[in-house]
Design a protein around this motif. Structure first.
Motif, short mmCIF file in Angstrom:
data_model
loop_
_atom_site.label_atom_id
_atom_site.label_comp_id
_atom_site.label_asym_id
_atom_site.label_seq_id
_atom_site.Cartn_x
_atom_site.Cartn_y
_atom_site.Cartn_z
N ALA A 85 0.84 -1.20 0.00
CA ALA A 85 0.00 0.00 0.00
C ALA A 85 0.87 1.25 0.00
O ALA A 85 0.59 2.22 -0.72
CB ALA A 85 -0.94 -0.01 1.20
N THR A 89 0.86 3.98 -2.98
CA THR A 89 0.59 5.38 -2.68
C THR A 89 1.74 6.25 -3.18
O THR A 89 1.52 7.27 -3.82
CB THR A 89 0.36 5.57 -1.17
OG1 THR A 89 -0.77 4.79 -0.78
CG2 THR A 89 0.11 7.03 -0.83
N ARG A 90 2.95 5.83 -2.91
CA ARG A 90 4.13 6.58 -3.36
C ARG A 90 4.14 6.76 -4.88
O ARG A 90 4.46 7.83 -5.40
CB ARG A 90 5.40 5.84 -2.93
CG ARG A 90 6.69 6.55 -3.35
CD ARG A 90 7.89 5.66 -3.28
NE ARG A 90 7.83 4.66 -4.35
CZ ARG A 90 8.58 3.57 -4.42
NH1 ARG A 90 9.43 3.30 -3.46
NH2 ARG A 90 8.46 2.73 -5.43
N GLY A 92 1.52 6.59 -6.91
CA GLY A 92 0.26 7.08 -7.47
C GLY A 92 -0.61 5.99 -8.07
O GLY A 92 -1.40 6.24 -8.98
N PRO A 94 -3.66 3.41 -7.70
CA PRO A 94 -4.85 3.25 -6.85
C PRO A 94 -4.90 1.88 -6.19
O PRO A 94 -4.42 0.89 -6.75
CB PRO A 94 -6.01 3.42 -7.84
CG PRO A 94 -5.44 3.07 -9.16
CD PRO A 94 -3.99 3.45 -9.12
N TRP A 95 -5.47 1.85 -4.98
CA TRP A 95 -5.56 0.59 -4.26
C TRP A 95 -6.60 -0.34 -4.86
O TRP A 95 -6.46 -1.55 -4.79
CB TRP A 95 -5.89 0.84 -2.80
CG TRP A 95 -4.78 1.42 -2.00
CD1 TRP A 95 -3.59 1.94 -2.47
CD2 TRP A 95 -4.73 1.54 -0.60
NE1 TRP A 95 -2.83 2.39 -1.43
CE2 TRP A 95 -3.51 2.15 -0.26
CE3 TRP A 95 -5.61 1.21 0.42
CZ2 TRP A 95 -3.14 2.43 1.05
CZ3 TRP A 95 -5.26 1.48 1.72
CH2 TRP A 95 -4.03 2.08 2.04
N THR A 126 -10.90 4.38 3.33
CA THR A 126 -9.48 4.44 2.95
C THR A 126 -9.27 3.91 1.54
O THR A 126 -8.56 4.53 0.74
CB THR A 126 -8.62 3.65 3.95
OG1 THR A 126 -8.83 4.19 5.26
CG2 THR A 126 -7.15 3.71 3.59
N GLN A 130 -7.89 6.20 -1.42
CA GLN A 130 -6.60 5.83 -2.03
C GLN A 130 -6.75 5.41 -3.49
O GLN A 130 -5.75 5.15 -4.15
CB GLN A 130 -5.94 4.72 -1.23
CG GLN A 130 -5.52 5.14 0.17
CD GLN A 130 -4.47 6.24 0.15
OE1 GLN A 130 -4.77 7.41 0.34
NE2 GLN A 130 -3.25 5.87 -0.08
N SER A 131 -7.97 5.35 -3.96
CA SER A 131 -8.23 5.00 -5.37
C SER A 131 -8.77 6.18 -6.16
O SER A 131 -9.19 6.03 -7.31
CB SER A 131 -9.22 3.83 -5.43
OG SER A 131 -8.66 2.71 -4.76
#
Length: 136
Positions: A85, A89-90, A92, A94-95, A126, A130-131
Motif C-alpha cells: 500500500a 501510494t508513493r 500514485g 490506486p488501491w 481508505t 486511495q483509489s
C-alpha cells in the motif's frame, strides 16, 4: 482511468510475496483479454488482503456468478498489504486495482464489495480515497 501492468511488472520484486496477490490468472478466472469483449465490467473487491481472503468461498462464488453472466466481465481486487500500500501510494497507483487487468476502479461500471466480517468495513473509506474515488 489507467492500466498499471507496466508498474506491476517493474515493481513486483518489491511487493509482498513478489506481488503474488496482484498477479491474477487464478484458477477459473477469465483472461484479461475478455475485458474488451464484455461490455459490463465489475470489480469485485475484498476489504482484506489476498493472504487473508484469497480463497474466500463467497468472493470466488460471486465472481463465478458474474463470469457466467453473458456480457459481464468481472475482475478481483484485494486490500494491498501495508508495505505494498505504501509503494502504491508513493507511485500514485490506486488501491482498487483489478488483479487480471491491472485496471483501476474507474475503468469498471460497478465496484462491488464482498464483505464477510463487519470489521473489514472500516477499510471502505481508505480504499476509496486511495483509489481517487470521492467519498461524496
Amino acid at each position: 482511468m489507467a492500466i498499471y501492468n507496466d508498474w506491476y511488472l517493474r515493481s513486483r520484486k518489491d511487493l509482498s510475496h513478489y506481488g503474488l496477490w496482484l498477479r491474477g490468472n487464478e484458477l477459473n478466472t477469465l483472461p484479461a483479454s475478455e475485458y474488451d469483449a464484455r461490455p459490463f465490467r465489475v470489480l469485485w473487491n475484498r476489504l482484506s488482503t489476498y493472504v487473508d481472503t484469497g480463497y474466500s468461498f463467497t468472493h470466488q462464488f460471486l465472481y463465478q456468478i458474474a463470469a457466467r453472466t453473458p456480457g459481464v466481465f468481472p475482475d478481483l481486487s484485494y486490500l494491498p498489504p501495508p508495505k505494498d500500500a505504501a509503494l502504491m501510494t508513493r507511485d500514485g497507483v490506486p488501491w482498487l486495482l483489478g488483479t487480471q487487468t491491472k485496471r483501476d476502479a474507474l475503468d469498471f461500471d460497478l465496484i462491488a464489495i464482498s464483505n464477510s466480517i463487519v470489521q473489514e468495513l472500516v477499510n471502505v473509506t481508505t480504499v476509496l480515497r486511495q483509489s481517487g474515488i470521492p467519498l461524496s
